[in-house]
Design an enzyme around this catalytic site. Structure first.
Site, PDB file in Angstrom:
ATOM      1  N   GLY A   1      -5.549 -11.029   9.459  1.00  0.00           N
ATOM      2  CA  GLY A   1      -5.173 -11.234  10.852  1.00  0.00           C
ATOM      3  C   GLY A   1      -4.432 -10.048  11.432  1.00  0.00           C
TER       4      GLY A   1
ATOM      5  N   ARG B   1      -4.144  -1.116  -6.668  1.00  0.00           N
ATOM      6  CA  ARG B   1      -3.466  -2.414  -6.701  1.00  0.00           C
ATOM      7  C   ARG B   1      -3.933  -3.174  -7.945  1.00  0.00           C
ATOM      8  NH1 ARG B   1      -6.793  -4.995  -1.563  1.00  0.00           N
ATOM      9  NH2 ARG B   1      -8.842  -4.745  -2.496  1.00  0.00           N
TER      10      ARG B   1
ATOM     11  N   HIS C   1     -11.833 -42.226  -9.033  1.00  0.00           N
ATOM     12  CA  HIS C   1     -12.141 -42.702 -10.389  1.00  0.00           C
ATOM     13  C   HIS C   1     -13.057 -41.722 -11.099  1.00  0.00           C
ATOM     14  CE1 HIS C   1     -14.593 -45.000 -13.302  1.00  0.00           C
ATOM     15  NE2 HIS C   1     -13.422 -45.532 -13.606  1.00  0.00           N
TER      16      HIS C   1
ATOM     17  N   LYS D   1       0.832  -1.194   0.000  1.00  0.00           N
ATOM     18  CA  LYS D   1       0.000   0.000   0.000  1.00  0.00           C
ATOM     19  C   LYS D   1       0.877   1.259   0.000  1.00  0.00           C
ATOM     20  CE  LYS D   1      -3.429  -0.044   3.058  1.00  0.00           C
ATOM     21  NZ  LYS D   1      -4.818  -0.032   2.537  1.00  0.00           N
TER      22      LYS D   1
ATOM     23  N   SER E   1       8.215 -42.699 -17.848  1.00  0.00           N
ATOM     24  CA  SER E   1       7.074 -41.821 -17.661  1.00  0.00           C
ATOM     25  C   SER E   1       6.672 -41.925 -16.194  1.00  0.00           C
ATOM     26  CB  SER E   1       5.931 -42.248 -18.572  1.00  0.00           C
ATOM     27  OG  SER E   1       4.819 -41.412 -18.344  1.00  0.00           O
TER      28      SER E   1
ATOM     29  N   TYR F   1       8.420 -33.914 -21.302  1.00  0.00           N
ATOM     30  CA  TYR F   1       7.014 -33.592 -21.556  1.00  0.00           C
ATOM     31  C   TYR F   1       6.166 -33.883 -20.327  1.00  0.00           C
ATOM     32  CZ  TYR F   1       6.133 -38.610 -22.072  1.00  0.00           C
ATOM     33  OH  TYR F   1       6.021 -39.950 -21.832  1.00  0.00           O
TER      34      TYR F   1
ATOM     35  N   ARG G   1       0.179 -47.866 -22.689  1.00  0.00           N
ATOM     36  CA  ARG G   1       0.471 -48.642 -21.482  1.00  0.00           C
ATOM     37  C   ARG G   1      -0.262 -49.971 -21.537  1.00  0.00           C
ATOM     38  NH1 ARG G   1      -1.477 -46.596 -15.696  1.00  0.00           N
ATOM     39  NH2 ARG G   1      -3.473 -47.299 -16.516  1.00  0.00           N
TER      40      ARG G   1
ATOM     41  N   GLY H   1       4.556 -42.099 -13.293  1.00  0.00           N
ATOM     42  CA  GLY H   1       3.150 -42.316 -12.958  1.00  0.00           C
ATOM     43  C   GLY H   1       2.952 -41.789 -11.555  1.00  0.00           C
ATOM     44  N   THR H   2       2.733 -40.492 -11.460  1.00  0.00           N
ATOM     45  CA  THR H   2       2.775 -39.856 -10.139  1.00  0.00           C
ATOM     46  C   THR H   2       1.550 -40.161  -9.291  1.00  0.00           C
ATOM     47  OG1 THR H   2       2.060 -37.852 -11.247  1.00  0.00           O
ATOM     48  CG2 THR H   2       4.390 -38.045 -10.715  1.00  0.00           C
ATOM     49  N   ASN H   3       0.480 -40.676  -9.899  1.00  0.00           N
ATOM     50  CA  ASN H   3      -0.656 -41.089  -9.048  1.00  0.00           C
ATOM     51  C   ASN H   3      -0.195 -42.184  -8.096  1.00  0.00           C
ATOM     52  OD1 ASN H   3      -2.151 -39.400 -10.610  1.00  0.00           O
ATOM     53  ND2 ASN H   3      -3.353 -40.997 -11.614  1.00  0.00           N
ATOM     54  N   ASP H   4       0.319 -43.250  -8.677  1.00  0.00           N
ATOM     55  CA  ASP H   4       0.729 -44.369  -7.838  1.00  0.00           C
ATOM     56  C   ASP H   4       2.015 -44.053  -7.085  1.00  0.00           C
ATOM     57  OD1 ASP H   4      -1.452 -45.631  -8.675  1.00  0.00           O
ATOM     58  OD2 ASP H   4      -0.465 -47.249  -9.757  1.00  0.00           O
TER      59      ASP H   4
ATOM     60  N   CYS I   1       2.876 -38.745 -16.485  1.00  0.00           N
ATOM     61  CA  CYS I   1       1.542 -39.049 -16.999  1.00  0.00           C
ATOM     62  C   CYS I   1       0.528 -39.225 -15.886  1.00  0.00           C
ATOM     63  CB  CYS I   1       1.580 -40.288 -17.884  1.00  0.00           C
ATOM     64  SG  CYS I   1       2.046 -41.775 -17.000  1.00  0.00           S
TER      65      CYS I   1
ATOM     66  N   ARG J   1      -4.416 -45.701 -21.711  1.00  0.00           N
ATOM     67  CA  ARG J   1      -4.700 -46.811 -20.789  1.00  0.00           C
ATOM     68  C   ARG J   1      -5.465 -47.873 -21.553  1.00  0.00           C
ATOM     69  NH1 ARG J   1      -6.085 -42.107 -17.780  1.00  0.00           N
ATOM     70  NH2 ARG J   1      -4.855 -41.853 -15.879  1.00  0.00           N
TER      71      ARG J   1
ATOM     72  N   GLU K   1       6.605 -45.630 -11.200  1.00  0.00           N
ATOM     73  CA  GLU K   1       5.449 -45.336 -10.339  1.00  0.00           C
ATOM     74  C   GLU K   1       5.511 -46.014  -8.984  1.00  0.00           C
ATOM     75  OE1 GLU K   1       1.774 -46.671 -12.172  1.00  0.00           O
ATOM     76  OE2 GLU K   1       2.799 -48.258 -13.253  1.00  0.00           O
TER      77      GLU K   1
ATOM     78  N   ARG L   1      -2.981   2.811   8.928  1.00  0.00           N
ATOM     79  CA  ARG L   1      -3.244   1.490   8.339  1.00  0.00           C
ATOM     80  C   ARG L   1      -1.965   0.665   8.301  1.00  0.00           C
ATOM     81  NH1 ARG L   1      -5.997   5.051   4.741  1.00  0.00           N
ATOM     82  NH2 ARG L   1      -8.263   4.706   4.718  1.00  0.00           N
TER      83      ARG L   1
ATOM     84  N   MET M   1      -3.828  -5.886  12.109  1.00  0.00           N
ATOM     85  CA  MET M   1      -4.652  -4.707  12.311  1.00  0.00           C
ATOM     86  C   MET M   1      -4.870  -4.024  10.975  1.00  0.00           C
ATOM     87  SD  MET M   1      -4.090  -1.331  14.477  1.00  0.00           S
ATOM     88  CE  MET M   1      -4.029  -0.399  12.952  1.00  0.00           C
TER      89      MET M   1
END
Lengths: 941, 941
Positions: B145, B390, B508, B66, B832, B920, B686, B834-837, B900, B630, B813, B136, B147
């Site tokens: 949080g 701003r 899913h 500010k 590749s 990629y 896959r 497999g970041t889910n697993d 992936c 898949r 993975e 201010r 003043m």
């Protein structure tokens, strides 16, 4: 020289079963150096004979195990038929150079043969007194799948006459000859059964001959064929070889020899040998040696014999001459079991001179090799010949006794003794075993996985309560389940053994059984368990509740009926205390070995235990504290489980706290017992770990019962059960995740620990709690849980006016903890590797579900060598452990490191733990001695 | 000067909601340098006013956001009420030195106040024309949080008279005074509600006064209290302060000012601010600045006003002056929404001069800050004052349009435009949205997790078949499920949107929905789904099958009834092709931005797709190939699932092969379609991944149906279902473990791929298959699977006489694959992630089960900042990825690396992927534009 008629049926490649079954294999010793083990350049043939040998016992790399020991025996003056060894370097040359030999090989072989001829006073290919030889392969270690032996090489239409003349037995000579053609034709020339053929071609020829000689008869014994018949057989065998191979059977002994040597080298690269090498990680480059040795005959008459013997009893370890022999027989007859051999003691009566010589040989072998030896001998016309010696296999009991005795006899050092006893073999000294006679006649009905060693026999019972009830009536029961869960613990305690149809060697059943020291066979998939009918079906046979079954948890075998068992001496002395040490010789040997192991090892050994009696057992076995006290096991009995369930079903924090308050006294009481049993040894106490649904009843009946007890509607119970259902409970709401969402649980557990410690300390005892937070992945998880622990510790110490020395740490059991170990070590004073879960998460493999593919992985696809849930996966899980250690030490160099997974009792894992610098391992109480020995071996390696 | 009676109820700390809701936040711009941003040693007070300023817009670290912008506005000639900023260095000094100020602070403040007095022609504490100030806080970024504001500081019993005289409005003056006491008493002196009290103490005093003035009435409006009443109120407020604090309310304006400055600094360290800083990783050392500024009054009469405005329309991005104002009001009144403000255009009529000035200001701001600005202004007696500026928040559509327009206007570079549009905001250009009017009146009944962005409305249907049937009749349906499984795919395709009661943003339902571009709200736990009654209950209200519901997958909101939706322009142009680009301005802006993004990015962007139409969509969005096809999704429809089930139920390899032969043509056909849709772009295919039990029917009815179809007994089907049951299917028999135990499955899949490639190539097309083996942990797993692939590839190429260029690789993975990456890279040409697993295994956390604790982890315990299943866990999973990359490159420096998992579409993850050097990312088709933009931003960062 009278030679008896021999059975014409030749055992082509005798299955090399040792005459005496021994359960334990031992590592080769490192014999005292007697000569250089360095090969000489350009030397391909190492001669031995007449007290002299070019090689020696240390040259196993160059000469193979058999060749090196033949040379060594010759050197130390034992009567070895002369011969020579073609080195493994020739094998390598053979493969590198398109299956050709070094130029100088044949001249060197010719010289060696000439020396043999001189010693034997005979002539290779000579008609008068022909030199016959045996050709055998000989890698560093014996290797299944390779060519084994060709006997009687050197025989042809001329030399056979010399043999007949020399032995004065034409039939004997032609029998040797036709056996040689058969063996050589098969192994060297490849005359074997073709696709579509039902019988071996040589056998077909034999049958045809019999039909010609005795038309119409179908029961002609080989012995009925006389010398003339055998001559005819030789002719027909040669015709068969010609027909099948298009080649004449070689008459020239040198052609025969070259062919045999080529066959040995060729067999190094056959499919079976390659598979074996791959499996056991034996480098292809090692190659095999070839041993060519003068034939001696144990079958020339009643003054000849062949035998196999041990320098001590391999079953008991007692220092007696042990073995068996057959008069007028060759070595293969002893092994094949066609006739029943006599015990070697009888030789004293039948051939006293040979016996005396053998007694000397026995002493010489042991004093020279410093190990119990398993050797083969032949007596030809009263003269003793040694054909082979090697370290003998033995049982666990024998291994311990022999090692300790040999130290007393000053044959070996105490360190050698520690190194020499396979750690796992101690199991055999701890667990009950089947009475050996009873076992022989027992009917095996199926096999499962050996999950808890020992032998057990009991009446089939299908549920925990019944097992308990029946056991209380004094019955021996065997708990049979599809799989077990914590609800079955009572029944498991009551049973002699546990048998499951599902689950691996790290399943709940296996884990708990080993912790209790119970016998267990699990994952016996041939078993069809029908709870409804209370029956167990294997194939067509159905066993009902109350019928006896027996299981061997060391082998996985399952027997019908009751098979008598014998208790272990060590357990009677240390645990049951029903026997005094002085009356227990096996115990004394065991105790001596343990003393040495304790002296050698660097790793400390703790135990996984959560009940005072388990702790007492473990301490009796020498445990140096608790490495893992699973507090949840304390919640499964009687009122506890009700309070636990009340806690889980509570809808508010207030209600949860109220239920927890009921659990507090139980848990405190358990800790008091544990601290007392430990007598000041440290106790690593893990906070609540399993998902809450494990504590809730699943059947409607149980739910109704619970509803009545604690006043929560069945509907609400079912709702909660449903809410708590998880797709992958292993990766669900458990471990510290419980204590974080419900901090009051951790607070109660901390209070129970510190109040118990205060009680014990005030009573004049000691208590060393080490609080362990499970399943930490994020540093902040640990921080939040430890805030509670420290705050409760402060409160309780203030309330009770007692100072409690404690430390705090965490399980490292998920990969994230490994890579974040530097941050976690800011708070954690110790790491304990929970390798059960770390293996599951690192490999992405549920131990409970791996049964559908892991056996295939091990046995068929050979993707893993050992079960990763039994022996640590060094390249995967081990790598992450190393990362964790490196990072943890970066933050806290003095951090204490341990392992508390099931792997903690596995010798290979213990070696790994020693090497990566852990402070201690922790294992189930009955594994403590094994772990101590393994730790000592790691330190001495 | 006439001042209207004002509502006495003060909004103590007005919730700082912007008057116009904007969905998107933008990063602060980097304004062109206008002056040095270096602080001067010993200078604590930065003055601004009358066209001059000690600071400038670059000094946000020193002056806060500010303060820096107030200085900057002053410098560029905008009418800013004079004032000064106390630097953040003072805050730091304050904490380092036990809450004391630097010695020279007060003298510097005195000088600044003197300059303000001169400019304002007034006197701080003066009776005639008192200088009043606003105080201010002002950190670098606004921070909840802390003043916020104290207005009217400088008032006391004397100066209030001056204000009354100057404004000619006694009531106004005393109202200002009592508001000041109330605000100051609360914030600075801590007169707040105590435990046990129901009301704020100042409010209680107001109520008492009203009771005294109007006894018995309970409906007295604040405005009914006159000047005399307010005088009395001031007296009572002071008494309250004295009573509560034991201190007199400060009369001296300097004491007031010092107190207020101390309160600002003190609030930097209060609990809420600390928590906020911890959460957002803001260093404690930054400190806050304090702004002290002359008061201006927009509430002095009809010639005054207050307003909030944007330099462009934040909802549409159109370049119009946009905002609202209130005549005779203060800024907080505009925000609080007590009266309805007028649109800023009306100012042209009501205050033409101010309007002209504001138009100039608007241009000046944009040309100076090069960003759309959100600013506050006050007109006092016809004179315009700027109170704040701003960067303005905006919708996704506006963000794109403004960025592109500003490049055209040469205000920013194309790189700035790319940097400036939050990648995720592109979603708003792709998904259908609710008609804004319809939404305002819609009734929200519950919220779930926003899992598939966009708006959807449809009739409730509880199962897949019915959804399909109803949709075929042209009905709009909404599929409502407890959770979805692969069996629901047909219904999901048919539905407008998917709503589930369970499961997280990676469940899913969510995963498939995003891949299809379907709207999805999941894990709406307030929903009670009753399949039996075909109803959905929320609280007391029950919705039946066939009733309309509407869901907003961008916010998770669920509305009763049908809420009108509007389709996205971009989708109409690119996917539905129902609109020409020239008719679609928003599309044109989008396309321009994408062109620039493509120019900037280094990462390639592929898509996760397994049907030709999905691939076409993705390619339309600019996908550069398939990163994850898949293959199992191909097995769920019609005859395929039957053949698949036959395969699973086969008892012999022969039967299995027979069933697989039926699947081959289907799969081959799909691959042909996919290769054609890709037009030569690569396709990472896959092999079969999920556990087989996912394909078997679970209900008895379905089992009976299947039994009839394929001629396997229901009993056998049930037996197999039971056999295949797993405790932790995530860690079970799946991935390459299937292809290893059943090599014929992999062989069939390889054949389908290569035959399809051959067909396409023979037809003149291109096909670039990249075969990917899932769930590899052990190098040998990959080796065994690739043996099959290479062997089939060779066969098919020979059979078809076509050369197919293909590559082979693996998913990374599970953690073991990361630490064994060097060995795996021997065989794998690409990794590749497999970041889910990998996330599930690294964290030991099932994404389907994490709902019971992960929200707590994020929101309450703050253990994780973001959902690790949505945004990569850099310190855990990311560390393992780095290890894998390092090891993989050691073996194969040129190895291709991709991701992936679902994370592939997350901007934060994409940045991480760029930084660790991946080649990629791959994401669902509808995420492709987001991913491309995020990749470009990562490259330009």
């Amino acid at each position: 020289m009278a030679v008896k008629k021999k059975n014409i049926k030749v055992v082509k490649k005798p299955a090399k079963k040792p005459a005496i079954k021994a359960a334990v294999s031992t590592k080769k010793p490192a014999p005292k150096a007697v000569a250089s083990s360095k090969p000489k350049a350009g030397k391909y043939v190492y001669f031995f004979g007449d007290g002299q040998a070019d090689g020696n016992g240390k040259m196993k790399e160059l000469l193979g195990g058999k060749g090196a020991n033949l040379a060594e025996m010759t050197r130390i003056g034992l009567p070895v038929p002369s011969g020579f060894t073609i080195t493994t370097e020739v094998c390598t040359y053979f493969y590198v150079n398109g299956r050709k030999y070094p130029a100088d090989l044949i001249p060197q072989m010719e010289k060696a043969i000439a020396r043999m001829e001189k010693i034997q006073n005979s002539k290779f290919g000579g008609v008068d007194n022909p030199l016959l030889v045996a050709v055998r392969s000989g890698a560093r270690d014996s290797m299944p799948g390779m060519m084994d032996t060709i006997l009687n090489l050197g025989l042809n239409d001329n030399t056979v006459l010399g043999l007949a003349a020399k032995s004065n037995n034409e039939r004997f000579a032609y029998d040797c000859y036709r056996r040689f053609i058969q063996m050589y034709g098969d192994v060297v020339m490849g005359v074997q059964k073709r696709e579509g053929e039902d019988h071996e071609p040589f056998e077909v020829v034999i049958d045809e001959l019999k039909e010609d000689l005795f038309p119409g008869r179908h029961d002609v014994a080989d012995t009925e064929v006389d010398a003339a018949g055998l001559k005819e057989l030789v002719k027909r065998f040669k015709a068969l070889v010609k027909e099948r191979t298009g080649k004449e059977f070689p008459n020239n002994p040198w052609d025969q020899l070259k062919g045999a040597v080529g066959a040995v080298f060729g067999s190094w690269n056959n499919e079976r040998a390659n598979i074996y090498r791959q499996k056991y990680g034996i480098p292809h480059e090692w190659g095999t040696a070839v041993n060519v040795q003068s034939m001696v005959f144990g079958n020339t008459g009643d003054n000849s014999c062949s035998g196999v013997a041990f320098t001590r009893d391999p079953a008991t370890g007692v220092k007696v001459f042990y073995g068996e022999f057959l008069i007028n027989a060759q070595g293969e007859d002893v092994v094949a079991g066609v006739r029943t051999p006599d015990p070697v003691a009888q030789l004293q009566v039948k051939m006293p001179k040979a016996h005396r010589e053998l007694e000397d040989v026995r002493k010489t072998l042991e004093s020279h090799f410093h190990e119990m030896q398993d050797f083969e001998f032949t007596v030809e016309e009263g003269k003793l010949f040694m054909l082979q010696t090697r370290n003998g296999k033995r049982t666990g009991v024998a291994a311990v006794k022999i090692a300790v005795d040999m130290v007393k006899e000053k044959l070996i050092t105490w360190e050698d003794a520690v190194r020499r006893v396979p750690a796992d073999s101690l199991n055999q000294l701890l667990t009950p075993i089947f009475d050996s006679k009873a076992r022989k006649t027992a009917k095996m009905i199926a096999t499962g996985l050996p999950a808890g060693p020992g032998a057990a026999s009991g009446k089939i019972v299908f549920n925990s309560d019944e097992a308990d009830a029946l056991a209380n009536k004094g019955e021996k029961v065997l708990l049979v389940r599809l799989e077990t869960s914590p609800e079955d613990i009572k029944g498991m305690i009551a049973s002699e053994g546990i048998l499951t149809a599902r689950g691996g060697v790290s399943s709940h059943a296996a884990l708990v059984a080993r912790q209790m020291g119970k016998v267990c066979v699990c994952g016996a998939s041939e078993l069809h368990v029908n709870y409804e009918d209370q029956t167990l079906t294997v194939g067509d046979v159905t066993y009902k509740k109350g019928e006896f079954l027996s299981i061997d948890g060391s082998t996985g075998e399952i027997f019908a009926g009751e098979v008598k068992t014998a208790p272990s001496e060590v357990v009677q002395v240390l645990i049951e205390k029903t026997m005094a040490p002085k009356d227990a010789p096996t115990y004394q040997y065991f105790a001596q070995l343990m003393t040495w192991a304790d002296k050698a090892r660097k790793l400390r050994v703790r135990t996984n235990a959560d009940q005072p009696d388990q702790v007492e057992n473990a301490v009796s076995f020498g445990a140096e504290g608790i490495g893992l006290c699973r507090t949840e096991h304390m919640f499964f009995e009687g009122e506890r489980i009700d309070a636990m369930r009340e806690m889980i079903l509570a809808e508010t924090e207030e209600d949860r706290k109220e239920a927890l308050a009921k659990l507090l006294p139980f848990q405190r009481e358990d800790f008091v017992g544990i601290f007392k049993a430990l007598k000041g040894l440290p106790a690593t106490i893990r906070f609540l770990d399993p998902p809450l649904h494990e504590f809730l009843p699943n059947t409607e009946e149980q739910q109704a019962e619970l509803s009545e007890k604690i006043g929560v509607s069945v509907e609400d119970i079912q709702k909660r059960v449903e809410e708590l259902h998880e797709f992958n409970p292993m990766l669900g709401h458990r471990g510290c995740r419980l204590g974080i969402v419900y901090p009051e649980i951790s607070a109660m557990q901390a209070r129970a620990v510190f109040e118990a410690a205060a009680i014990v300390i005030k009573g004049g005892g000691k208590a060393k709690p080490e609080i362990m937070i499970p399943l930490v992945g994020f540093p902040k998880e640990l921080e939040l849980q430890l805030e509670i622990v420290h705050s409760v510790a402060k409160q309780v110490q203030k309330e009770k006016g007692v100072k409690v020395a404690y430390s705090v740490g965490t399980m490292i059991e998920i990969p994230r903890a490994c890579v974040a170990a530097d941050k976690i070590a800011v708070q954690a004073e110790f790491f304990s590797f929970g390798t059960n879960d770390l293996t599951q998460t690192t490999l992405g493999m549920s131990r409970d579900d791996s049964g559908s593919f892991l056996p295939y992985y091990q046995q068929k696809a050979e993707i893993v060598k050992a079960n990763p849930f039994a022996s640590i996966d060094e390249a995967g899980v081990g790598e992450l452990m190393k990362i964790a250690i490196e990072k943890g030490r970066k933050t806290r160099p003095e951090i204490k490191l341990g392992i508390c997974g099931e792997h903690g009792g596995d010798p290979a894992t213990i070696k790994f733990c020693h090497n990566i610098g852990l402070s201690y391992v922790s294992c189930s109480p009955f594994r403590v001695p094994v772990a101590k020995l393994a730790a000592a071996q790691a330190a001495l390696a």
